[in-house]
Design an enzyme around this catalytic site. Structure first.
Site, PDB file in Angstrom:
ATOM      1  N   ASP A   1       0.829  -1.206   0.000  1.00  0.00           N
ATOM      2  CA  ASP A   1       0.000   0.000   0.000  1.00  0.00           C
ATOM      3  C   ASP A   1       0.867   1.262   0.000  1.00  0.00           C
ATOM      4  OD1 ASP A   1      -2.325   1.394  -0.044  1.00  0.00           O
ATOM      5  OD2 ASP A   1      -2.844   1.073   2.059  1.00  0.00           O
TER       6      ASP A   1
ATOM      7  N   HIS B   1       2.830   3.244  -9.005  1.00  0.00           N
ATOM      8  CA  HIS B   1       2.765   1.799  -9.266  1.00  0.00           C
ATOM      9  C   HIS B   1       4.042   1.322  -9.979  1.00  0.00           C
ATOM     10  CE1 HIS B   1      -1.191   1.885  -7.719  1.00  0.00           C
ATOM     11  NE2 HIS B   1      -1.755   2.487  -8.752  1.00  0.00           N
TER      12      HIS B   1
ATOM     13  N   LEU C   1      11.922 -19.983  -4.747  1.00  0.00           N
ATOM     14  CA  LEU C   1      10.931 -19.134  -4.072  1.00  0.00           C
ATOM     15  C   LEU C   1       9.597 -19.318  -4.779  1.00  0.00           C
ATOM     16  CD1 LEU C   1      10.305 -16.720  -2.043  1.00  0.00           C
ATOM     17  CD2 LEU C   1      10.706 -15.208  -3.997  1.00  0.00           C
TER      18      LEU C   1
HETATM   19  C1  FPP Z   1      -2.018  -0.065  -3.299  1.00  0.00           C
HETATM   20  O1  FPP Z   1      -1.531   1.261  -3.221  1.00  0.00           O
HETATM   21  C2  FPP Z   1      -1.351  -0.734  -4.401  1.00  0.00           C
HETATM   22  C3  FPP Z   1      -1.979  -1.287  -5.468  1.00  0.00           C
HETATM   23  C4  FPP Z   1      -3.450  -1.271  -5.632  1.00  0.00           C
HETATM   24  C5  FPP Z   1      -1.218  -1.876  -6.576  1.00  0.00           C
HETATM   25  C6  FPP Z   1       0.035  -2.632  -6.226  1.00  0.00           C
HETATM   26  C7  FPP Z   1       0.780  -2.864  -7.485  1.00  0.00           C
HETATM   27  C8  FPP Z   1       2.110  -2.802  -7.655  1.00  0.00           C
HETATM   28  C9  FPP Z   1       3.056  -2.590  -6.559  1.00  0.00           C
HETATM   29  C10 FPP Z   1       2.717  -2.909  -9.016  1.00  0.00           C
HETATM   30  C11 FPP Z   1       2.655  -4.220  -9.735  1.00  0.00           C
HETATM   31  C12 FPP Z   1       3.028  -5.399  -8.944  1.00  0.00           C
HETATM   32  C13 FPP Z   1       3.766  -6.461  -9.379  1.00  0.00           C
HETATM   33  C14 FPP Z   1       3.688  -7.706  -8.624  1.00  0.00           C
HETATM   34  C15 FPP Z   1       4.665  -6.441 -10.548  1.00  0.00           C
HETATM   35  P1  FPP Z   1      -2.498   2.481  -3.542  1.00  0.00           P
HETATM   36  O2  FPP Z   1      -2.324   2.849  -4.955  1.00  0.00           O
HETATM   37  O3  FPP Z   1      -3.871   2.156  -3.102  1.00  0.00           O
HETATM   38  O4  FPP Z   1      -1.849   3.582  -2.647  1.00  0.00           O
HETATM   39  P2  FPP Z   1      -2.603   4.742  -1.864  1.00  0.00           P
HETATM   40  O5  FPP Z   1      -3.296   4.111  -0.689  1.00  0.00           O
HETATM   41  O6  FPP Z   1      -1.476   5.608  -1.443  1.00  0.00           O
HETATM   42  O7  FPP Z   1      -3.544   5.418  -2.822  1.00  0.00           O
END
Ligand code: FPP
Length: 253
Positions: free
Chosen positions: A26, A43, A137
């Site tokens: 997050d 992201h 892994l």
């Molecule tokens: C939550 O942060 C994160 C996500 C919904 C996406 C997670 C995706 C990645 C890290 C990239 C792709 C992953 C891989 C495995 C290659 P948020 O965007 O909700 O953050 P916020 O709470 O600050 O808005």
């Protein structure tokens, strides 16, 4: 040492060589917004954090790593953000499939596939096939995933059975989420970004998970943060319902 992380409950014993760590990644959006960048840049930076953590995990005693990349509720986000996330995932999976010979990581995706773009499903199938025999892994990426939905579907499947063991249910949860194996119990659940909730992630598997919440935003999370979380985890007394050792020795018979 084998057996070091043996998970024991009153009902069954799951022998494991290493730990299962699950991460709610997050804070990507807030990290980007704080820098005047679009959320998609957060992201993108999050993918780099994924690479760091995946690279460091085996040396830290982790043999299964489950990352929450897209929840069933994330469909409510702006289509541009959803598209950007799917594009990053597709690129990551195809790249990992092409470079499969360079690493010993088995990659699988858990969640629904019927709502994903076909190019992403192709990338998922490519990386799963290319890495299927890797054992260093077990990297599980949750995409269009909802723990409640998985449990409901597994429960429906087993409705006609009169006696269901926890192992059988874990196997069904694995099957309904397209996992290659039964869905393993989580030892340590980490959530970055300062929030302290489970957000429908691995609810069945986290029955005895230790929880670790950190203010660190996911794009800044590194191997040293993972090490800190594991140090704290190893200092905890995991009793699985038993009394503490000190209490047992104090009981008079
Ligand atoms: C939550 O942060 C994160 C996500 C919904 C996406 C997670 C995706 C990645 C890290 C990239 C792709 C992953 C891989 C495995 C290659 P948020 O965007 O909700 O953050 P916020 O709470 O600050 O808005």
């Amino acid at each position: 040492m084998p057996g070091d992380f043996m998970v024991e409950s009153t009902l069954y014993i799951v022998p494991r060589q290493g730990l299962h760590v699950a991460i709610l990644m997050d804070g990507n959006g807030r990290w980007a917004e704080a820098r005047g960048l679009p959320r998609s840049a957060g992201h993108r930076a999050g993918v780099e954090a994924v690479r760091r953590v995946v690279g460091g995990a085996p040396a830290l005693g982790i043999d299964t790593l489950t990352l929450f990349a897209f929840s069933a509720n994330n469909w409510q986000r702006h289509p541009d953000e959803v598209g950007a996330l799917f594009g990053l995932l597709e690129t990551y999976f195809f790249a990992q499939a092409l470079r499969a010979a360079e690493h010993d990581v088995r990659i699988s995706v858990i969640g629904r596939r019927d709502r994903l773009p076909s190019a992403l499903v192709e990338a998922i199938e490519a990386v799963e096939t290319a890495t299927a025999k890797h054992v260093g892994l077990d990297l599980r990426i949750a995409v269009d995933y909802s723990a409640r939905e998985a449990m409901l579907r597994a429960a429906c499947w087993m409705m006609s059975s009169t006696e269901v063991t926890q192992e059988e249910f874990s196997r069904r949860v694995g099957q309904v989420t397209h996992a290659p194996d039964a869905s393993p119990d989580v030892d340590l659940l980490i959530r970055t970004g300062g929030e302290q909730r489970l957000s429908d992630f691995l609810l069945w598997e986290c029955a005895y998970a230790e929880l670790h919440f950190t203010e660190r935003m996911w794009p800044e999370f590194g191997v040293e943060d993972l090490e800190n979380a594991l140090r704290e985890f190893r200092a905890r007394d995991r009793r699985f319902g038993r009394a503490p050792v000190s209490a047992a020795s104090a009981v008079s018979h």
